[in-house]
Structure formats: structure tokens, C-alpha cells
Write an enzyme that holds these catalytic residues in place. Structure first.
Site, PDB file in Angstrom:
ATOM      1  N   HIS B 264      47.173 -44.998 -41.060  1.00  0.00           N
ATOM      2  CA  HIS B 264      47.459 -44.197 -42.029  1.00  0.00           C
ATOM      3  C   HIS B 264      46.531 -44.424 -43.415  1.00  0.00           C
ATOM      4  CE1 HIS B 264      51.067 -41.977 -44.658  1.00  0.00           C
ATOM      5  NE2 HIS B 264      50.485 -42.825 -45.264  1.00  0.00           N
ATOM      6  N   GLU B 265      47.234 -45.947 -43.523  1.00  0.00           N
ATOM      7  CA  GLU B 265      45.765 -45.839 -45.282  1.00  0.00           C
ATOM      8  C   GLU B 265      44.644 -46.217 -45.394  1.00  0.00           C
ATOM      9  OE1 GLU B 265      48.195 -46.381 -47.915  1.00  0.00           O
ATOM     10  OE2 GLU B 265      49.755 -47.343 -46.251  1.00  0.00           O
ATOM     11  N   HIS B 268      43.882 -42.948 -46.386  1.00  0.00           N
ATOM     12  CA  HIS B 268      44.105 -42.515 -48.086  1.00  0.00           C
ATOM     13  C   HIS B 268      43.105 -42.667 -48.732  1.00  0.00           C
ATOM     14  CE1 HIS B 268      47.898 -41.697 -48.577  1.00  0.00           C
ATOM     15  NE2 HIS B 268      48.775 -42.453 -47.800  1.00  0.00           N
ATOM     16  N   GLU B 294      48.007 -37.074 -48.473  1.00  0.00           N
ATOM     17  CA  GLU B 294      49.421 -37.562 -47.705  1.00  0.00           C
ATOM     18  C   GLU B 294      47.985 -37.411 -46.621  1.00  0.00           C
ATOM     19  OE1 GLU B 294      51.047 -40.049 -47.913  1.00  0.00           O
ATOM     20  OE2 GLU B 294      52.681 -40.369 -46.244  1.00  0.00           O
TER      21      GLU B 294
END
Lengths: 500, 500
Positions: B264-265, B268, B294
Site C-alpha cells: 500500500h505505502e 503511494h 489512494e
């Protein structure tokens, strides 16, 4: 007047906030920042340095200082307020001479030079670093020029690290010190060197680090207000009394490096942690000068950390951690081993008897660069010639020679001599400590460092930069910086170890 | 005009430098700062935020924008220059409404509230956090008041994270989405849940972290321009395209947390690393909006990271790392296990079918707090009531309830809905990707993420904030934010897994 003082304090608080932010950015750059961040970091540092400088040298600050000056002269001279005005006025007059654009350029260029140095050192590539160093030297000469007329071109640089001290005074001190150090070294050279081969076997890194932390925790380093990380060149950075960070480096085959390095940086760190929190967000936080700072780091590293009482307490613990490496090494053998005197290439690893010679070498080169009598391109040759002359050694490469220290890349010209001065002051303070605390050595041999740290807090740390450094040294030791106590200390200690 | 553009760029570059420095300070606060640093950090952040705001909202910037506006309208609308003027003018008009003193206070208060929240969460002590949260809520309401008249008090807050989007539009989207999500959830609830007990055995932390790094390295996360650290609440912070940092957290018994959190990170992080470096030191660096940000993190975490093709490539490697834990678990069992649908307490660990319900809950509470119809002291009760209603669960303590998320402590009101919107956009983008790259799934099953990342770079990342987010979403997907692709994705995926 109260209102004007509050106005001044509000501006200075913001200046200090920005400087603290600069401290965090610098710390991050040396510990964690990925390589790709170098360019952006240079811009960030440059912009913040410029803003802090503009804010500090604003006409508003000048007017407030002028208005407050006469009143402050009537306040108790040791009060926080009087010291704040005196200190700020001195710094204001200095910084006012330096254009903000220069500050921005200087910060940006040295930030980049630091990154280039880091790579150049790793590959021992002086040619790769030379263009950056030339820029830094040119900037530092330009900086000195803002302070004309001066007695010596090096004076304005020295003053940034050791306010009030002049190049001529340092030379005088070193001229007294040098022949005594050389004589001691020659006397030692005629004796058999103690064995220290047990220091250069494998010591697992984690255990080394754990032991270092255990030691400095007992010293009194406060982990609620500090941390330890890794960097190529160990350093301490305090952002305020609540956040003081030290770094270390560790090698399995060089256990002295992390161990004594950690005690050294903890000495700096405890100084910053010990400043009166009432001075936070004022320019008076942090140490009074670099020599005073170094007196603290060297005191904990050497006067404490390389002493018999210290090891009579800690050696059993060290043996327990490293049974295969030290199980058969007696306390006496270990003590002599860590105090073996031997000319070596790396300043930060130099023993107490040769350390100051590393400094004198650098001071001479710095002065020559600033005077213009030495060019950057000729620096490696000049370095190696002096290493041969002073220590009898020739560096096998520039990484272990002229590239070893971080300072020049960061523009810290004027800094090095404070290391030697710090050694001298540490011994002066130690004599004062012994007079005040008769049980000092007994306390240390029992692992009780509280009386020592309390004394340092009371006499040195809490004052921050309230007093001019030469004044503070006089308050604490009774005299200005003088080589005798350090030579007395060296002669007694090494006389015993080497049967001189 | 060229000269005026250069003048504007020079000022904006300094503003961006200060914001980047703020980013470093914030990152440090959440990852490494010792507790004692909290007070000082609040001051540093407050001072820098105020300076950045003053600089950005200066009359000089206003005048330059006014002078450049007509000329910029003639430049090619997609050019960097035209986008810079358009974006900066919009931001200038917003920030001009906010007093600098407010910015300083807001930053300082939320910095402190963050530290208090960290402690309160650890001890599940809402009462300890309540006074700080009350301050933050009051500040955010005051912030909204600067933008009167508005259609809804929540609009100005939402606009900071999702420029151009209105509260009413989000409500409309959620009103379409909610019944469909609930219907899917009910259909799934009637089926047998797949086994996932193998996920909750002991997975050594280091191996978990190594695997996570291996995955995101293959995704294309650039370690020369980034790093990974630990924090209580994982986040990504990009200071410029050369320094983008992600954080993670790891628990031996919860292997999903570090694994999917890291993907997830990294989503980003790759967005920030993928912005055109020509936009560095301009306000156009960073993602276009939080929903777009997101969309990237959820795309890599879910559309890629929870897919069959992904695991057909990576599962043998994971089994090799954890033979005792997964040696007897088939790929199909593992795939169903990581996609098990089950209402749960923690948003960041919620599955794809329940996640958006966590968001709707928060959005309603935020709106109520801003409207004044809910008081902070009644928040735990309101939280628990909605958890019961939406997910059928009652948190056993506030740490796993109202205190779980960092956002409110930092003043991030308006942020949460972008998580759900990001889910929707990720599915919209995925449909566009599938249309453009027929071999997408095959590439992924071969561990080849280059075509995927290249497409995202080209269509989304490189533009930074050049285009308004709703415009960029339209350019990339052909429509505005819409729930249909996400529901199509969920229905197809979970229809297969649960035999609906």
C-alpha cells in the site's frame, strides 16, 4: 522594557526554531537520507539558513537590542536576561556583516560538498572531491573577508567555534604544548608497547552496541530525550534539551571504535541535555563553545572511559559479554592495551598522546589554505608530508589521509583546534573535580557517576551559552586555557603504564 | 513576463523548500523522535508553517499572479507554466483567507495532539485525548469559517484533500455505493468463510520485512530515492522526487499487516517518485489529490497484491521463506484466505468488501462534529453505535475503536472519504489499464510489473498536481468518480471466491 524583551525573545524563539529544524535536516542527511535526497536537501538547508539569518539580522532585532542594551547593563550580570542580550548582541554584530545570500549559498554548497565527500571518501578519490572543496575554501575566504580588518584571516573562522579566542593565542598554546607532547612520545617510543592484539579479534556488532548503551545509560545519558543512530562520521546533534541525538559506527574487528566513540558522543550529548530548559528557544541553548563541548566528550571518553577505576567496574561485564575474546585477558592487560600509544593514521582513533599532533597538522593546513599559501590541489601532498614529519607515517590512500574527516566538506574551517583545546580543558576540569569530589575515583570504580555528572551539570552544562567560553573556563577551573594540567595528566598516567 | 515568472518561481521554490523541511520534521516525529522532543518539535513545525504561509500569501506573490494571469491564459493549457499559474492561483486564494497566526497555532496544537494521541492509543485512554481533540475540532471549525459563505461547513475541509469536490457529491456517491456494498456483504455472510487460520501463526518479523521489500523492489520502488522505517501508523512522506519515504509496522502473528501495508505505502511512494523531476521545487510536486494518491496505494495493495496472478508468481517464494507456516497450504487456499470477507474493528486491516463502511462511519462522525451536532465527549459512544449498526461489532476498547486512527489528532478532517473514493478510482483506472494492456494479468503472473508501472507513470504519476484531480481522473478513466467499476470488480472477484 519588559515588553521589548518579550518582543525580542519572540523573534529569537522563531530563529532558534528554524535553527533546530536545520539541525534535524542535517542530522537526517548524515544518518538516514537516501542518496537521491541530496539535491533537495541542499535547497531546503539553504533556504532555511537564509531565512534564519534574515530574521536574526533584521533591523527590528537591531533596534530592540539597541533599546534594551542600557537597561540590560543594569540587570544582574549572570541573569538569563543580561546574558541573552550580551550574547545576542555579539552574535548580531557578527552576522550582520554576512549577507543572507552568502548564507544561502554557503549552506547549499556545503550540503552538496558533504554528499560528494561521502562518496569520495568511500572510493578514496580526492580528485572527485577537489572541485567541491575549492568552492568551500573560496566561500570560507569570502566569509573571513566580511570581518576585515582582522589581525589574522583565520580569526573570524576560529571565532565561530571558540568565541573570543584568537589565532595567535592558539598558536601560543600549541607552541608550548607541541615540544612536551613530542618529548613524551619519544620517551614512550623507547619502551616496549603493551599487547593489544585482543582488541582486534571479532566482536559481534550488536554486543558492542549493547555494551556501549549500557555504559552511557549508567553515565546518565537520557534516552527519553535522546537516541543513537549510525553515521559515517559520528557526531552529536541537539535540537533542544528534549531531543539530543548521538551517532556511532561499529566494526567487528575494531571494538575500540564504537565503545570509545559512544562514550565520546554521550559526553557531548549529556552537555546538551544538561542545559537549563529555561534556555530552550533562546540562542543560549547548546554548549558555550566547541572547546567546552570537546572538554566534555573527551572527559567521558578518556579521563573516565580509559581509566583504571572505570574498568575495575565495567571490565567483568565486558568479559561476560565477550568470554572467548577477553576471558583470558586480565584487567591490567586490558587497561594497558586500550592505552597503548602508537602513532596512527586516523584522528578519531588516535590515542591520547598523539591526538593533538593530528590537530596541529590540520590547523597548519587550514591556516595555509585561508592565507592562500596552499592550494586545494596540493593538499594531499602537504597532508602526507606533515603526517610523515609529525607521526612518521604515510597514508596508503587519501581515504585514510586527507579525506578522513568530514569537517572541510561541511565548511567547518576553524573547528579542528577546538579538539586539542578541549583535551586541555578536560584535564583542567578534572583537576577542579578532584579538588571538589575527593571520592571521585572511588565513585567511578563503583559505577556511580552521579556525583560527577551532577558537578558538571552544576558548573558547566546548565549555563548553556550564558557565559563567554573563556570566562566560563575561568569560572570553572580558575584559569584560562592552559596545557599544564593535560601534560600532568598524560605524564602521570603514561609514566605509570610505560614505567617512564 | 519571463522575468516575472522566474520571480514567482523563485519565491515558490523557497515555499516548497520550507514545506519539504516540514515534511522531514513530521516524518521524524512519527518514526524516530524521542518523547522529550515533542514540545520543541511543535514549536519548530508551527514556526516553519507560519513562515511558509506568510511567504506564500505575500502581496508580492499576489501581484505576480495577477500580472501573470492573462499571459498564462494564452500558454498551452497543459504546459507546466500554465498549470503552475492555475494551481498556484487557486491555492493562493484559499490560503489568503487563513491568517498566518492561525496556521502557526493549528500546526503547534496538532503536533502536540499527535503526541498525546500516541500515548492515549497505547493505553486506550480516550479521556486523556479528549481535551486535545476538542482543541483540534475547534480549530478545524474556525478554519472552515474562513471560507464562508460555503454550501456546507465540511466543503472547505474536503477541498484541502480533494480539490474541487463537494460534500454533497461525496454523499451522492456514497448513497449509491452503500446499499450495493451492504447487499454484497449480506450475500457473502450466507456462505462459508474460507479458512485463514494459517495467517495467524508465528511469522518472524525480519522475514516478513524482507519479503515485503522484495515485492516492492520488483514493483519498482526506488531505494536510491527512498527508504522504509517503522511508525505506529504507516504512512508515506515525499519531500521531493529524490526522497520518498514509506513506513510500516510488523507483528509476528499478523503477517497480512506488514505485507499488504508495505505494498500500500509503496503505491503511494511510487506515485511521488514518479512525478516529473522538472516539477521539483514547485507547488506541483506530489500527487494531484488524496483520492488519486489512494487509488495508487489501493491498486498495488489490492488489485495487484490480492490477485491470483500476483500470488501465482510470489507464492512459491513466500512458501520457501515460511515452509513450516505455509508448506501445506495450497495457492488456492492462501488466495481465498487473504481475501476472506469478515467485518472487523480496524480500518487499515479491513477487507475490500467492508473497508468503505469504515469510511462512511468516519465521514458521518466528522460531518457531525463540524456541524456541531456531535460533541467530542460523545464521540466514543457514537463510534460504537455506528460500528454496531454497520459492521455488527462492538470495540472492546477505544484503542480498537475511536482512537485507532491518527488522522484526527493531526487535524486531518476531510481526509477519510478520499480513502473510499480512492478505492473507486483504483477500479476505474484498472479498467482503463486492462483496455490498454491486454497482457496485464499475464505480466503480473510473470512478476513483470514494468508495463503496469510505466502506464501509471505516463498517465498519472508524472503530472504531479498539474491537473485538477477531477480533470485528471476524467483524462485517465473517461469519467468522473463513479462506483460502478469498483462494484463490478468486487462482484466478479468475490462472486468467484464465494460462489455467489
Amino acid at each position: 522594557m519588559v515588553e521589548k524583551l518579550d518582543q525580542l525573545k519572540a523573534i529569537l524563539a522563531e530563529v532558534v526554531d528554524i535553527r533546530s529544524a536545520l539541525g534535524v535536516l542535517g542530522w537526517d542527511q548524515e544518518t538516514l537520507m537516501p542518496p537521491g535526497g541530496a539535491l533537495g536537501r541542499g535547497y531546503q538547508l539553504g533556504t532555511l539558513a537564509k531565512i534564519a539569518h534574515e530574521k536574526f539580522t533584521s533591523d527590528e532585532v537591531g533596534q530592540l537590542l539597541e533599546d534594551l542594551g542600557p537597561a540590560a547593563a543594569q540587570w544582574p550580570p549572570d541573569s538569563d536576561g543580561a546574558c541573552l542580550i550580551r550574547f545576542t548582541l555579539r552574535e548580531y554584530r557578527k552576522q550582520k556583516r554576512v549577507p543572507s545570500d552568502y548564507v544561502e549559498e554557503d549552506t547549499r554548497v556545503t550540503s552538496n560538498a558533504y554528499s560528494v565527500w561521502e562518496k569520495a571518501k568511500a572510493t578514496s578519490d580526492f580528485a572527485g572531491f577537489q572541485p567541491e572543496l575549492e568552492k568551500v575554501v573560496a566561500l570560507r575566504r569570502r566569509y573571513a573577508s566580511f570581518f576585515q580588518p582582522y589581525t589574522h584571516v583565520y580569526d573570524p573562522l576560529l571565532d565561530d567555534y571558540e568565541p573570543g579566542l584568537k589565532t595567535a593565542e592558539v598558536k601560543d598554546i600549541f607552541n608550548v604544548l607541541r615540544p612536551q607532547q613530542v618529548a613524551l612520545l619519544q620517551a614512550i617510543a623507547e619502551k616496549t608497547r603493551p599487547d593489544n592484539s585482543f582488541l582486534y579479534v571479532n566482536y559481534p556488532e550488536k554486543d558492542q552496541l549493547d555494551f556501549g548503551k549500557e555504559v552511557i545509560t549508567r553515565f546518565g545519558f537520557d534516552w527519553e530525550r535522546g537516541r543513537e543512530d549510525f553515521s559515517v562520521h559520528p557526531f552529536t546533534s541537539g535540537f533542544n534539551t528534549g531531543d539530543v541525538r548521538i551517532t556511532t559506527r561499529v566494526e567487528p574487528q575494531q571494538m575500540e571504535m564504537a565503545l570509545f566513540g559512544t562514550m565520546h558522543e554521550a559526553g557531548h550529548g549529556m552537555y546538551e541535555q544538561g542545559v537549563d530548559p529555561a534556555l530552550d528557544r533562546t540562542p543560549l541553548i547548546g554548549g558555550a563553545s566547541m572547546a567546552l563541548h570537546e572538554s566534555q566528550s573527551r572527559l567521558w571518553e578518556n579521563l573516565v572511559g580509559r581509566s583504571r577505576p572505570f574498568w575495575s567496574f565495567f571490565y567483568p561485564r565486558l568479559q561476560q559479554l565477550f568470554p572467548s575474546q577477553l576471558g583470558n585477558v586480565s584487567l591490567d592487560t586490558f587497561y594497558r592495551g586500550i592505552n597503548r600509544i602508537e602513532p596512527s593514521l586516523i584522528r578519531t582513533e588516535a590515542d591520547e598522546a598523539t591526538y593533538n599532533l593530528h590537530i596541529m597538522l590540520r590547523l597548519e593546513l587550514e591556516i595555509a589554505l585561508m592565507e592562500g599559501s596552499l592550494e586545494v590541489k596540493d593538499l594531499p601532498e602537504a597532508w602526507n608530508a606533515r603526517m610523515k614529519e609529525y607521526l612518521g607515517l604515510t597514508p596508503p590512500d587519501n581515504a585514510r589521509g586527507v579525506l578522513q574527516d568530514v569537517h572541510w566538506s561541511q565548511g567547518y574551517f576553524g573547528y579542528f583546534s577546538t579538539y586539542a583545546l578541549g583535551n586541555l580543558v578536560s584535564a583542567q576540569i578534572w583537576e577542579a573535580l578532584q579538588a571538589d569530589i575527593p571520592d571521585l575515583e572511588k565513585n567511578i570504580s563503583e559505577g556511580n557517576f552521579k556525583p560527577l555528572l551532577s558537578w558538571l551539570r552544576e558548573k558547566v552544562h546548565r549555563h548553556g551559552s550564558k557565559f563567554e567560553p573563556q570566562d566560563l573556563i575561568r569560572r570553572v577551573t580558575g584559569t584560562g586555557i592552559t596545557p599544564e594540567p593535560y601534560m600532568r595528566y598524560l605524564t602521570a598516567k603514561y609514566g605509570e603504564i610505560y614505567h617512564l
